[in-house]
Scaffold this active site. Structure first.
Site, mmCIF file in Angstrom:
data_model
loop_
_atom_site.group_PDB
_atom_site.id
_atom_site.type_symbol
_atom_site.label_atom_id
_atom_site.label_comp_id
_atom_site.label_asym_id
_atom_site.label_seq_id
_atom_site.Cartn_x
_atom_site.Cartn_y
_atom_site.Cartn_z
ATOM 1 N N HIS A 90 0.677 -1.334 -0.086
ATOM 2 C CA HIS A 90 -0.031 0.120 0.069
ATOM 3 C C HIS A 90 0.978 1.286 0.107
ATOM 4 O O HIS A 90 1.979 1.213 0.528
ATOM 5 C CB HIS A 90 -1.084 -0.268 1.163
ATOM 6 C CG HIS A 90 -0.362 -0.090 2.420
ATOM 7 N ND1 HIS A 90 -0.267 1.259 3.125
ATOM 8 C CD2 HIS A 90 -0.148 -1.045 3.370
ATOM 9 C CE1 HIS A 90 0.533 0.815 4.503
ATOM 10 N NE2 HIS A 90 0.413 -0.351 4.757
ATOM 11 N N ASP A 92 -0.149 4.381 0.758
ATOM 12 C CA ASP A 92 -0.888 5.408 1.944
ATOM 13 C C ASP A 92 -0.153 5.153 3.043
ATOM 14 O O ASP A 92 0.461 4.022 3.294
ATOM 15 C CB ASP A 92 -2.445 5.278 2.113
ATOM 16 C CG ASP A 92 -2.923 3.994 2.850
ATOM 17 O OD1 ASP A 92 -2.467 3.113 2.190
ATOM 18 O OD2 ASP A 92 -3.548 4.065 3.807
ATOM 19 N N ASP A 123 6.388 1.244 6.283
ATOM 20 C CA ASP A 123 5.175 0.773 6.366
ATOM 21 C C ASP A 123 4.406 1.913 5.385
ATOM 22 O O ASP A 123 3.939 2.647 5.859
ATOM 23 C CB ASP A 123 4.602 0.598 7.754
ATOM 24 C CG ASP A 123 2.823 0.349 7.662
ATOM 25 O OD1 ASP A 123 2.427 0.058 6.600
ATOM 26 O OD2 ASP A 123 2.293 0.506 8.587
ATOM 27 N N GLU A 186 -5.230 1.693 3.041
ATOM 28 C CA GLU A 186 -4.908 0.528 4.059
ATOM 29 C C GLU A 186 -5.006 1.121 5.473
ATOM 30 O O GLU A 186 -5.674 0.482 6.273
ATOM 31 C CB GLU A 186 -3.603 -0.161 3.934
ATOM 32 C CG GLU A 186 -3.572 -1.420 4.248
ATOM 33 C CD GLU A 186 -3.086 -1.623 5.843
ATOM 34 O OE1 GLU A 186 -3.212 -2.431 6.760
ATOM 35 O OE2 GLU A 186 -2.512 -0.469 6.406
ATOM 36 N N HIS A 452 3.835 3.475 12.343
ATOM 37 C CA HIS A 452 2.677 4.124 12.953
ATOM 38 C C HIS A 452 3.438 5.113 14.013
ATOM 39 O O HIS A 452 2.293 5.817 14.518
ATOM 40 C CB HIS A 452 1.806 3.374 13.476
ATOM 41 C CG HIS A 452 0.959 2.313 12.593
ATOM 42 N ND1 HIS A 452 -0.106 1.887 12.833
ATOM 43 C CD2 HIS A 452 1.390 2.036 11.382
ATOM 44 C CE1 HIS A 452 -0.564 1.304 11.724
ATOM 45 N NE2 HIS A 452 0.542 1.155 10.772
HETATM 46 ZN ZN LIG Z 1 1.164 -1.278 6.300
#
Ligand SMILES: [Zn+2]
Length: 482
Positions: A90, A92, A123, A186, A452
């Protein structure tokens, strides 16, 4: 191409991999955010489409998903008789979450101590770049090698590098069919791609799926994620009185709902902290990687002196057994508390279920258990949340074995398996939709990446090794019959 030639090709492509990642990280593609306009997501999508085209993926275009977000899709058909592999990632990213907490600007890829820092560096833009690097190493662009057109590191971005790609319609150099899907929402969890797969299953149909959105247990430890827990939560309301009553005048014989709720919650675990829901097995075993308790304590930020719970190993408690937790309680806060018995109390009870456990049956068991343990004939009302099924990857298929060999070559050690306590709904949908396909979860994300969180980073060696493993794997896959 020999494995050693692929290793060299990937190594030569790392300069260009860094440029791609730099460009991608510079685009704050945070989906559906008030802080960042949606055009930035579109810009990232276009960049990925151009870079994939340049890497030899044909027919790259943006598809609007049912939730309104664009996904990048491209497809190079398989040579006769060869299987098709779907590559997922992904583009985003999570919002930066407090730019002042970042050591360097979140949207400027910055190298420190051999790691590359930036939002999405791992990520999942690091995985996007790993896919691109693997494809370029295989020389799909023009049937040549990595040193062919566009293969060398140039200053240009995907758009100008794209001009250097092989002529349109040139024979593909990929040993297998390649489908690439890069999702754009996502992190929002709006489920657009899952809906799309259900509505148009033919588009992403493949023999093998590589979901690159997880990673290694630690840097240099090749790992595939084989298990994800599902969810079967409920909201529980307990009522005992028609209204709040003075605790001095009535406390004693009159039952207070908050105590009733607390007593019910207390039945969900035994003394050691094992889940004790009637009818729900809590003794699952885990045979993959061992998660050392000290490392888990640190990762989970457990206070010094506070015990971990459950009688199984960390891996078992986390990946092979159900976990039940209380996420919130509605009742007066201490500051607002008056001298009154509470007539009603509400709790959100989270239940995570491991592979092998039916989430609907687990939710039924939780509901029956709670109804059964209500004290004093208190009135109980239970609302069920939507359930999500757990996921267990097949580990006995030929693709899994080929990936284990490719990982061994790329990392120089045996591949291991880990689970994830959370869920990735897409994996379950893919498994339901393509029951014949082998699904492999892997990628460049490892614990030091701090995905994150502020100061997200990636270890470029992980990009290199994952790209190499994927390239070796794709080449070996040509031998798998469809
Ligand atoms: Zn991810």
């Amino acid at each position: 191409m020999s494995h050693e030639a692929l290793r060299e090709a990937v190594a030569e492509l790392m300069g260009s991999a860094r440029q791609h990642l730099e460009r991608l990280v510079a685009i704050p593609s945070v989906a559906q955010s008030t802080q960042f306009p949606p055009e930035r997501c579109l810009e990232a999508a276009r960049y990925v489409a151009a870079a994939a085209t340049q890497a030899g993926v044909r027919d790259c275009r943006l598809l609007e998903m049912p939730d309104g977000h664009p996904a990048v899709f491209g497809h190079t058909p398989a040579p006769a008789g060869a299987p098709t592999v779907l590559l997922y990632c992904h583009y985003d990213v999570q919002p930066p979450l407090g730019e002042e907490e970042w050591t360097s600007p979140p949207f400027a890829l910055t190298e420190r101590d051999g790691r590359w820092y930036g939002r999405g560096a791992a990520d999942c833009k690091g995985n996007v770049v790993a896919h691109l690097t693997a494809l370029r190493a295989l020389g799909g662009a023009a049937g040549g090698g990595a040193a062919g057109p566009g293969g060398a590191a140039g200053p240009g971005g995907a758009a100008d590098l794209g001009a250097a790609a092989g002529p349109a319609g040139a024979p593909a150099g990929f040993p297998v069919g390649i489908k690439l899907i890069a999702e754009g929402a996502e992190e929002r969890g709006t489920g657009g791609l899952e809906q799309f797969v259900r509505q148009s299953p033919e588009v992403l149909a493949a023999d093998v799926v590589i979901v690159c959105d997880t990673g290694n247990f630690a840097v240099g430890v090749p790992t595939v994620t084989t298990s994800l827990r599902g969810i079967a939560s409920v909201t529980l309301t307990v009522a005992t009185l028609e209204s709040a009553m003075h605790s001095g005048m009535f406390g004693g014989p009159a039952p207070d709902a908050l105590i009733a709720l607390a007593r019910m919650i207390a039945t969900l675990h035994d003394e050691q902290g094992n889940a004790t829901i009637e009818g729900l097995a809590a003794d699952g075993h885990w045979s993959g990687v061992d998660y050392p308790a000290d490392q888990f304590r640190a990762d989970a930020h457990v206070l010094p002196g506070v015990s971990l719970i459950g009688s199984g190993s960390i891996s078992e408690m986390l990946w092979a057994r159900p976990s039940v937790n209380v996420l919130g309680i509605d009742c007066p806060s201490v500051a607002d508390a008056t001298a009154s018995l509470q007539p009603r109390a509400r709790a959100r009870v989270s239940l995570r279920v491991p592979p092998g456990m039916d989430p609907v049956a687990a939710q039924d068991a939780l509901v029956a258990h709670l109804e059964d343990v209500a004290p004093w004939n208190a009135r109980v009302q239970i609302e069920r949340d939507a359930v999500a099924a757990p996921f267990a990857a097949r580990t006995d298929g030929p693709a899994y074995e080929l990936m284990a060999q490719a990982m061994r070559f790329a990392f120089g050690r045996e591949m291991t398996t880990e689970g994830e306590g959370g869920s990735i709904p897409l994996c379950t949908v893919l498994q339901e939709t393509y029951p014949e396909a082998e699904i492999i979860l892997m990628g460049v994300e490892e614990p030091r990446c701090l995905i994150h969180a502020p100061d997200e980073s990636v270890d470029p060696r992980e990009i290199e090794r994952i790209a190499l493993a994927e390239a070796v794997f794709l080449q070996a896959c040509a031998g798998l019959r469809r």
